[in-house]
Motif scaffolding. Structure first.
Motif, short mmCIF file in Angstrom:
data_model
loop_
_atom_site.label_atom_id
_atom_site.label_comp_id
_atom_site.label_asym_id
_atom_site.label_seq_id
_atom_site.Cartn_x
_atom_site.Cartn_y
_atom_site.Cartn_z
N ARG A 54 0.83 -1.21 0.00
CA ARG A 54 0.00 0.00 0.00
C ARG A 54 0.87 1.26 0.00
NH1 ARG A 54 -4.02 -2.62 3.50
NH2 ARG A 54 -5.92 -2.86 2.29
N SER A 55 1.94 1.23 0.79
CA SER A 55 2.79 2.42 0.87
C SER A 55 3.50 2.67 -0.45
CB SER A 55 3.81 2.26 2.00
OG SER A 55 4.75 1.24 1.71
N ARG A 56 3.79 1.60 -1.18
CA ARG A 56 4.48 1.76 -2.47
C ARG A 56 3.53 2.25 -3.56
NH1 ARG A 56 7.78 -3.66 -3.49
NH2 ARG A 56 8.12 -2.62 -5.50
N VAL A 57 2.27 1.85 -3.46
CA VAL A 57 1.29 2.29 -4.45
C VAL A 57 0.82 3.71 -4.15
CG1 VAL A 57 -1.02 1.86 -5.39
CG2 VAL A 57 0.57 -0.04 -5.03
N GLY A 58 0.75 4.06 -2.86
CA GLY A 58 0.38 5.41 -2.47
C GLY A 58 -1.06 5.50 -2.00
N VAL A 59 -1.49 6.74 -1.78
CA VAL A 59 -2.84 7.04 -1.31
C VAL A 59 -3.51 7.96 -2.32
CG1 VAL A 59 -4.21 8.09 0.54
CG2 VAL A 59 -2.11 6.85 1.10
N GLU A 60 -4.79 7.70 -2.58
CA GLU A 60 -5.54 8.54 -3.51
C GLU A 60 -6.31 9.62 -2.75
OE1 GLU A 60 -6.53 6.01 -7.54
OE2 GLU A 60 -8.12 6.35 -6.09
#
Length: 293
Positions: free
Chosen positions: A217-223
């Motif tokens: 999740r941290s690598r994909v990021g937050v929307e």
């Protein structure tokens, strides 16, 4: 030193010129539930059958609780549920569970009876009269009742309705708390997301990612959905994607969002809503990346 529940090292399986499993290495600790993700034909089922000792590897090794896969010691410590259960059509559900217990060398009959009630299974019917979901229930009850140290589950909830899927999830949590290790192959990413701390992703026989769900999740990021003035947000450090919306933009931010919020503070923004990506979005993101030569 704790013995690994499942230890797969540099595993290769060839069928003629076709390589179904390509140098896969994967470890599973006692008390861990590991999600095993990939499209049809990616090599998930072949890997599980190699772990069971039903297939012989072209090269590499698999051990179950320190014993080579397929030997008597390993078989006594592992239980398996396939995604499409084929059992004896003339037997009743009760007879099938009795036979499965005999083949296994016995299992926890009291727990099996509890599971029959929880899964709402009518064991008087013959297997040929069961729906696909009820056949899955028989296989799941048989596997959980073994109390096996290692559970290999290949699309185990195929055909189960949502209520029975919830019962399955409860059983997995209970097994994990007892210290059993579970390798869960599933297309239901919400199921994996709720049950697994780590996931292994496979494509064309090769593992392309094994990581904690939180790390992914941290690598994909937050929307963030930003309503208001969103000009030039794509130039802000950490912003990797900007999608225009009628009244603003959907922005993906990877890493610390400090500069992103500092920029918003200088704009005419009326609302900001953040959302972590789902496991499905994470999987698709990494899957697409793995397809790039």
């Amino acid at each position: 030193m704790t013995t690994l529940a499942l230890d797969i090292r540099d595993l290769v399986k060839d069928y003629g010129s076709t390589r179904a499993v390509d140098h896969v290495s994967l470890q599973l600790a006692p008390g861990e539930v590991l999600g095993f993700l990939g499209p049809n034909g990616a090599g998930k089922s072949t890997t599980l059958r190699l772990a069971l000792g039903l297939l012989r590897p072209t090269s590499g090794t698999v051990s179950v609780m320190g014993h080579p896969a397929g030997c008597d010691e390993a078989r006594a410590r592992v239980a398996y549920v396939a995604g499409d259960v084929a059992l004896w059509p003339q037997l009743t559900g009760a007879d099938t569970l009795t036979l499965l217990a005999a083949l296994r060398g016995g299992f926890d009959e009291a727990y099996a009876g509890e599971l029959v009630e929880r899964f709402e299974l009518d064991t008087r019917k013959r297997m040929r009269a069961y729906s696909k979901g009820n056949r899955q229930k028989v296989a799941l009850i048989g596997a959980f009742a073994t109390r096996a140290e290692v559970l290999l589950l290949d699309e185990p909830t195929s055909g189960l309705d949502p209520l029975m899927d919830r019962v399955f999830r409860q059983c997995v949590v209970e097994a994990r708390e007892r210290g059993q290790a579970i390798l869960l192959s599933s297309h239901m990413l919400s199921e994996v997301e709720h049950l697994c701390s780590r996931v292994a992703m496979i494509r064309s026989g090769k593992l392309f990612n094994v990581a904690e769900v939180s790390e992914l999740r941290s690598r994909v990021g937050v929307e963030f959905d930003v309503i208001g003035d969103v000009d030039d947000l794509g130039r802000v450090p950490g912003v990797t994607h900007v999608e225009k919306l009628p009244d603003g933009a959907r922005v993906r931010v990877v890493g610390p969002p400090g500069e992103f919020f500092a920029t918003l503070a200088t704009r005419r923004v009326t609302s900001v809503h953040g959302r972590e990506p789902s496991l499905e979005e994470i999987f698709l993101s990494f899957y697409d990346e793995s397809a790039v030569p």
